[in-house]
Design an enzyme around this catalytic site. Structure first.
Site, PDB file in Angstrom:
ATOM      1  N   LYS A 177      -2.672  -4.045   2.679  1.00 48.04           N
ATOM      2  CA  LYS A 177      -2.147  -5.379   2.923  1.00 48.04           C
ATOM      3  C   LYS A 177      -3.245  -6.439   2.744  1.00 48.04           C
ATOM      4  O   LYS A 177      -3.825  -6.531   1.691  1.00 48.04           O
ATOM      5  CB  LYS A 177      -1.507  -5.407   4.315  1.00 48.04           C
ATOM      6  CG  LYS A 177      -0.563  -4.226   4.578  1.00 48.04           C
ATOM      7  CD  LYS A 177       0.596  -4.243   3.606  1.00 48.04           C
ATOM      8  CE  LYS A 177       1.574  -3.097   3.638  1.00 48.04           C
ATOM      9  NZ  LYS A 177       1.327  -1.827   4.180  1.00 48.04           N
ATOM     10  N   TYR A 219       5.736  -0.639  12.625  1.00 48.33           N
ATOM     11  CA  TYR A 219       6.040  -0.203  11.269  1.00 48.33           C
ATOM     12  C   TYR A 219       6.860   1.092  11.357  1.00 48.33           C
ATOM     13  O   TYR A 219       6.460   2.035  12.058  1.00 48.33           O
ATOM     14  CB  TYR A 219       4.728  -0.007  10.508  1.00 48.33           C
ATOM     15  CG  TYR A 219       4.940   0.510   9.113  1.00 48.33           C
ATOM     16  CD1 TYR A 219       5.728  -0.206   8.205  1.00 48.33           C
ATOM     17  CD2 TYR A 219       4.384   1.698   8.700  1.00 48.33           C
ATOM     18  CE1 TYR A 219       5.940   0.267   6.926  1.00 48.33           C
ATOM     19  CE2 TYR A 219       4.583   2.183   7.412  1.00 48.33           C
ATOM     20  CZ  TYR A 219       5.370   1.456   6.538  1.00 48.33           C
ATOM     21  OH  TYR A 219       5.574   1.936   5.274  1.00 48.33           O
ATOM     22  N   ASP A 245      -2.820  -1.750  15.972  1.00 48.61           N
ATOM     23  CA  ASP A 245      -2.620  -1.922  14.536  1.00 48.61           C
ATOM     24  C   ASP A 245      -2.730  -3.425  14.264  1.00 48.61           C
ATOM     25  O   ASP A 245      -1.857  -4.205  14.640  1.00 48.61           O
ATOM     26  CB  ASP A 245      -1.237  -1.372  14.134  1.00 48.61           C
ATOM     27  CG  ASP A 245      -1.006  -1.440  12.629  1.00 48.61           C
ATOM     28  OD1 ASP A 245      -1.614  -2.301  11.965  1.00 48.61           O
ATOM     29  OD2 ASP A 245      -0.201  -0.633  12.116  1.00 48.61           O
TER      30      ASP A 245
HETATM   31  N1  PLP Z   1       0.943  -0.612   9.736  1.00 44.79           N
HETATM   32  C1  PLP Z   1       1.645  -1.684   9.360  1.00 44.79           C
HETATM   33  C2  PLP Z   1       1.769  -2.841  10.288  1.00 44.79           C
HETATM   34  C3  PLP Z   1       2.281  -1.719   8.107  1.00 44.79           C
HETATM   35  O1  PLP Z   1       2.998  -2.796   7.765  1.00 44.79           O
HETATM   36  C4  PLP Z   1       2.144  -0.592   7.253  1.00 44.79           C
HETATM   37  C5  PLP Z   1       2.793  -0.578   5.910  1.00 44.79           C
HETATM   38  O2  PLP Z   1       3.611  -1.419   5.608  1.00 44.79           O
HETATM   39  C6  PLP Z   1       1.410   0.504   7.682  1.00 44.79           C
HETATM   40  C7  PLP Z   1       0.809   0.471   8.919  1.00 44.79           C
HETATM   41  C8  PLP Z   1       1.244   1.722   6.811  1.00 44.79           C
HETATM   42  O3  PLP Z   1       0.353   1.465   5.767  1.00 44.79           O
HETATM   43  P1  PLP Z   1       0.359   2.205   4.353  1.00 44.79           P
HETATM   44  O4  PLP Z   1       1.599   1.800   3.646  1.00 44.79           O
HETATM   45  O5  PLP Z   1      -0.904   1.721   3.732  1.00 44.79           O
HETATM   46  O6  PLP Z   1       0.326   3.673   4.625  1.00 44.79           O
END
Ligand code: PLP
Length: 395
Positions: free
Chosen positions: A210, A113, A185
């Site tokens: 998500k 990300y 993650d």
């Molecule tokens: N990790 C992944 C794989 C993501 O797709 C995202 C956001 O799209 C995040 C972390 C970060 O999450 P947040 O938007 O809730 O801060």
């Protein structure tokens, strides 16, 4: 429910974290919308602070609604403890802050990300943290990147947005034989489709924004542990940095979580059909979906995932222009970032979620200008297919 950990996954999704006997019989956990908690005496307050007596103190340091959510996710991930955070990025940055010091080194997947990468390159580098972003799907690259000061390996599998897979067990072994921790993650899989603790990961994290919440109406994150010491170390940092979740936010996520497996299974069944449809479509160059035999890591997907999920990346003919045409002509799929909700979302990583990465890094990571990412939702799959067919025909 007694012995919830011994129950089947769908039962855990329905009941984990609830305890009506402790909440005046309320079947749904109440929202404890309070910032602080009364002590019955000065002595009790002191004991709560010293840890001699369990109990709540102040919502940044813990709250019963948040605790219910943490318990539920810890159970689903087969961990012992969890710490809910204000966002997925609060979870990511808390891990970085806990395990990286000035002069220490981190290895991470090159296609993760965007902000999980950029925060290291732009912010943690200011404090002397060293890093290598490599193709973690190639284990030789991980081995070659290891240094004596490597303290953290951080992987996303499937990776966002390339859908490349990384072998969790092999990375855990590399991390442990070098005194580092492995954080995974697991956002793209949710606890339903992959449990990194089965493969010796040390920390599992999710953007609960998500799949776990799944209703595109809350931002949140969570860190899950199966080692108390790692949890306690991280908790100190989280409490002082302040990225904890609000009880109302936690309650909404817990409500969304109750349908997690239903949504994940439905979206995944749709995604398989859409991936196969796209793969044979004349306007599509290539499709990356772990449930396609053409996926380079199809065998690994079968080994470490319980299903293939509902995230698909594809490249249409005509590069950026082709991709733009598809995104500007969809009607059912919504052009928006984020993923894992009940609805189908489509976006262009190179100019949206990963736009802060520099051009060469995007090329190296396989985030091409024509790559389109789609998060398949729970609609009738025939409507999703018609929508894509119609928009592809405009190229
Ligand atoms: N990790 C992944 C794989 C993501 O797709 C995202 C956001 O799209 C995040 C972390 C970060 O999450 P947040 O938007 O809730 O801060």
């Amino acid at each position: 429910m007694k012995n919830i950990r011994s129950k089947k996954l769908d039962t855990q999704v329905a009941h984990a974290g609830t305890n009506p006997d402790k909440t005046y019989g309320a079947v749904a956990p109440p929202i404890y919308q309070t910032s602080t908690f009364k002590f019955s005496s000065a002595e009790q307050g002191a004991k709560r602070f010293s840890g001699e007596e369990p109990g709540f103190i102040y919502t940044r340091l813990g709250n019963p609604t948040t605790a219910a959510l943490q318990e539920a996710v810890a159970i689903l991930e087969k961990g012992t403890d969890a710490l809910a955070t204000a966002s997925g990025m609060a979870a990511v940055s808390t891990i970085y802050m806990t395990f990286l010091d000035a002069g220490s080194h981190m290895i991470a997947s090159e296609a993760i990300y965007g902000p999980s990468r950029v925060v290291v390159e732009k912010e943690f580098s200011r404090f002397g943290v060293e890093f290598d972003f490599v193709d973690t799907s190639d284990i030789e690259e991980v081995k070659n990147a290891i240094r004596p000061n490597t303290k953290l390996i951080f992987i996303e599998t499937p990776a966002n947005p390339t859908i490349k897979l990384t072998d969790i067990k092999v990375c855990a072994d590399i991390a442990h034989s070098n005194g580092a921790v492995l954080a995974v993650d697991n956002t793209f899989m949710s606890p339903i489709l992959q449990n990194p603790f089965d493969f010796d990961a040390d920390i599992v994290l999710h953007s609960m924004t998500k799949y776990i919440n799944g209703h595109t109406d809350v931002v949140g994150g969570i860190l899950v542990f199966n080692d108390k010491n790692l949890m306690i170390r991280t908790r100190k940092v989280l409490f002082n940095l302040g990225g904890t979740i609000d009880p109302h936010q936690a309650w909404l996520v817990l409500r969304g979580l109750r349908t997690l497996s239903l949504r994940v299974y439905k979206a995944q069944a749709n995604a398989q059909i859409i991936a196969e449809f796209l793969e044979t479509h004349p306007k599509v160059e290539w499709v990356r979906y772990p449930g396609l035999k053409s996926h380079p890591h199809y065998e690994l997907a079968k080994k470490q995932m319980h299903g293939f999920g509902s995230m698909i990346s594809f490249e249409v003919k005509g590069g950026v222009e082709g991709g733009r045409t598809v995104m500007n002509n969809v009607e059912l799929a919504t052009l928006a970032v984020s993923l894992g909700g009940y609805e189908t979302l489509i976006q262009h990583p190179a100019s949206m979620t990963h736009s802060a990465m520099n051009k060469q890094d995007k090329i190296d990571a396989g985030i091409t200008d024509g790559l389109v990412r789609i998060s398949i939702g729970c609609e009738d799959v025939r409507d999703i297919q018609d929508d894509l067919e119609n928009s592809l025909s405009k190229i």
